[in-house]
Scaffold this motif. Structure first.
Motif, mmCIF file in Angstrom:
data_model
loop_
_atom_site.group_PDB
_atom_site.id
_atom_site.type_symbol
_atom_site.label_atom_id
_atom_site.label_comp_id
_atom_site.label_asym_id
_atom_site.label_seq_id
_atom_site.Cartn_x
_atom_site.Cartn_y
_atom_site.Cartn_z
ATOM 1 N N UNK A 39 0.834 -1.142 -0.281
ATOM 2 C CA UNK A 39 -0.091 -0.067 -0.022
ATOM 3 C C UNK A 39 0.780 1.260 -0.070
ATOM 4 N N UNK A 40 0.516 2.089 -0.889
ATOM 5 C CA UNK A 40 1.308 3.469 -0.900
ATOM 6 C C UNK A 40 0.582 4.731 -0.503
ATOM 7 N N UNK A 41 -0.791 4.412 -0.489
ATOM 8 C CA UNK A 41 -1.791 5.584 -0.131
ATOM 9 C C UNK A 41 -2.962 5.003 0.456
ATOM 10 N N UNK A 42 -3.264 5.270 1.840
ATOM 11 C CA UNK A 42 -4.382 4.688 2.243
ATOM 12 C C UNK A 42 -5.226 6.002 2.927
ATOM 13 N N UNK A 43 -6.283 6.315 2.441
ATOM 14 C CA UNK A 43 -7.158 7.292 2.882
ATOM 15 C C UNK A 43 -8.702 6.583 3.272
ATOM 16 N N UNK A 44 -8.839 6.516 4.676
ATOM 17 C CA UNK A 44 -10.148 5.754 4.986
ATOM 18 C C UNK A 44 -11.401 6.236 4.228
ATOM 19 N N UNK A 45 -12.185 5.478 3.762
ATOM 20 C CA UNK A 45 -13.717 5.763 2.915
ATOM 21 C C UNK A 45 -13.368 6.573 1.605
ATOM 22 N N UNK A 46 -11.991 6.921 1.086
ATOM 23 C CA UNK A 46 -11.953 7.497 0.029
ATOM 24 C C UNK A 46 -10.856 7.033 -0.951
ATOM 25 N N UNK A 47 -9.591 6.384 -0.602
ATOM 26 C CA UNK A 47 -8.595 6.335 -1.501
ATOM 27 C C UNK A 47 -7.773 4.971 -1.166
ATOM 28 N N UNK A 48 -7.643 4.247 -1.964
ATOM 29 C CA UNK A 48 -6.274 3.310 -1.693
ATOM 30 C C UNK A 48 -5.271 3.207 -3.049
ATOM 31 N N UNK A 49 -3.850 3.132 -2.878
ATOM 32 C CA UNK A 49 -3.296 3.124 -3.862
ATOM 33 C C UNK A 49 -2.287 1.971 -3.443
ATOM 34 N N UNK A 50 -1.941 0.684 -4.417
ATOM 35 C CA UNK A 50 -1.227 -0.077 -3.960
ATOM 36 C C UNK A 50 -0.553 -0.636 -5.340
ATOM 37 N N UNK A 51 0.679 -1.294 -4.919
ATOM 38 C CA UNK A 51 1.205 -2.051 -6.159
ATOM 39 C C UNK A 51 0.482 -3.431 -6.239
ATOM 40 N N UNK A 52 0.730 -3.963 -7.482
ATOM 41 C CA UNK A 52 0.117 -5.174 -7.944
ATOM 42 C C UNK A 52 1.204 -6.096 -8.547
ATOM 43 N N UNK A 53 1.243 -7.339 -7.921
ATOM 44 C CA UNK A 53 2.508 -8.069 -8.564
ATOM 45 C C UNK A 53 1.989 -9.671 -8.588
ATOM 46 N N UNK A 54 2.198 -10.206 -9.570
ATOM 47 C CA UNK A 54 1.878 -11.699 -9.761
ATOM 48 C C UNK A 54 3.201 -12.412 -8.964
ATOM 49 N N UNK A 55 3.152 -13.495 -8.218
ATOM 50 C CA UNK A 55 4.234 -14.182 -7.839
ATOM 51 C C UNK A 55 5.096 -14.457 -8.827
ATOM 52 N N UNK A 56 4.445 -15.319 -9.996
ATOM 53 C CA UNK A 56 5.030 -15.678 -10.867
ATOM 54 C C UNK A 56 5.859 -14.780 -11.983
ATOM 55 N N UNK A 57 5.564 -13.362 -11.769
ATOM 56 C CA UNK A 57 6.296 -12.276 -12.598
ATOM 57 C C UNK A 57 6.659 -11.323 -12.043
ATOM 58 N N UNK A 58 7.333 -11.448 -10.958
ATOM 59 C CA UNK A 58 7.748 -10.422 -10.086
ATOM 60 C C UNK A 58 8.318 -8.944 -10.564
ATOM 61 N N UNK A 59 8.873 -9.277 -11.812
ATOM 62 C CA UNK A 59 9.399 -8.053 -12.495
ATOM 63 C C UNK A 59 8.141 -7.177 -13.280
ATOM 64 N N UNK A 60 7.045 -7.794 -13.213
ATOM 65 C CA UNK A 60 5.915 -6.976 -13.796
ATOM 66 C C UNK A 60 5.128 -6.194 -12.742
ATOM 67 N N UNK A 61 5.525 -5.595 -11.938
ATOM 68 C CA UNK A 61 4.969 -4.672 -11.077
ATOM 69 C C UNK A 61 3.795 -3.772 -11.584
ATOM 70 N N UNK A 62 2.564 -3.461 -11.292
ATOM 71 C CA UNK A 62 1.485 -2.443 -11.888
ATOM 72 C C UNK A 62 1.021 -1.817 -10.722
ATOM 73 N N UNK A 63 0.342 -0.866 -10.957
ATOM 74 C CA UNK A 63 -0.200 0.069 -9.963
ATOM 75 C C UNK A 63 -1.643 0.087 -9.818
ATOM 76 N N UNK A 64 -2.293 -0.026 -8.832
ATOM 77 C CA UNK A 64 -3.745 0.060 -8.659
ATOM 78 C C UNK A 64 -4.288 1.063 -8.070
ATOM 79 N N UNK A 65 -5.343 2.150 -8.347
ATOM 80 C CA UNK A 65 -5.841 3.128 -7.540
ATOM 81 C C UNK A 65 -7.273 2.843 -7.310
ATOM 82 N N UNK A 66 -7.814 2.974 -6.326
ATOM 83 C CA UNK A 66 -9.280 2.720 -5.900
ATOM 84 C C UNK A 66 -9.692 4.009 -5.271
#
Length: 109
Positions: A39-66
């Protein structure tokens, strides 16, 4: 946060800045997969930002914002998943997120 038809077999979440998550699941064919991130940013009831990586492809990290915001008697959820290695990865994740969000909508209805 898993493909259609898969069974979650492990989920760990520490939803705070610098906290980590991991979700393990088993597909109908028996294949086991895992995603993890931080988790890179956590704002309760408003925002989550986190990295996303498959264990099988650790070099392919992406970013999710909710983002969440009030909308009448409900909540508007905006999900952005970016920084994919290629268009195929983007398209596969779009399908997965669409399925997951549809399932969430049915669950909350």
């Amino acid at each position: 946060m898993h493909p259609p038809g898969a069974e979650v077999i492990r989920a760990e979440v520490d939803a705070r800045v610098d906290g980590r998550f991991a979700v393990g699941f088993r597909k109908p064919d028996g294949q086991q997969l895992e995603i993890y991130g931080q988790y890179q940013d956590v704002v309760p009831d408003a925002k989550l930002v986190f990295t996303w990586t498959w264990r099988s492809n650790p070099e392919q990290e992406s970013l999710v914002t909710v983002l969440l915001r009030p909308d009448g008697n409900g909540t508007l959820l905006t999900l952005t998943h970016e920084q994919f290695i290629d268009e195929e990865a983007r398209d596969l994740h779009q399908s997965g997120w669409s399925h997951g969000l549809d399932a969430l909508e049915r669950y909350l209805a």
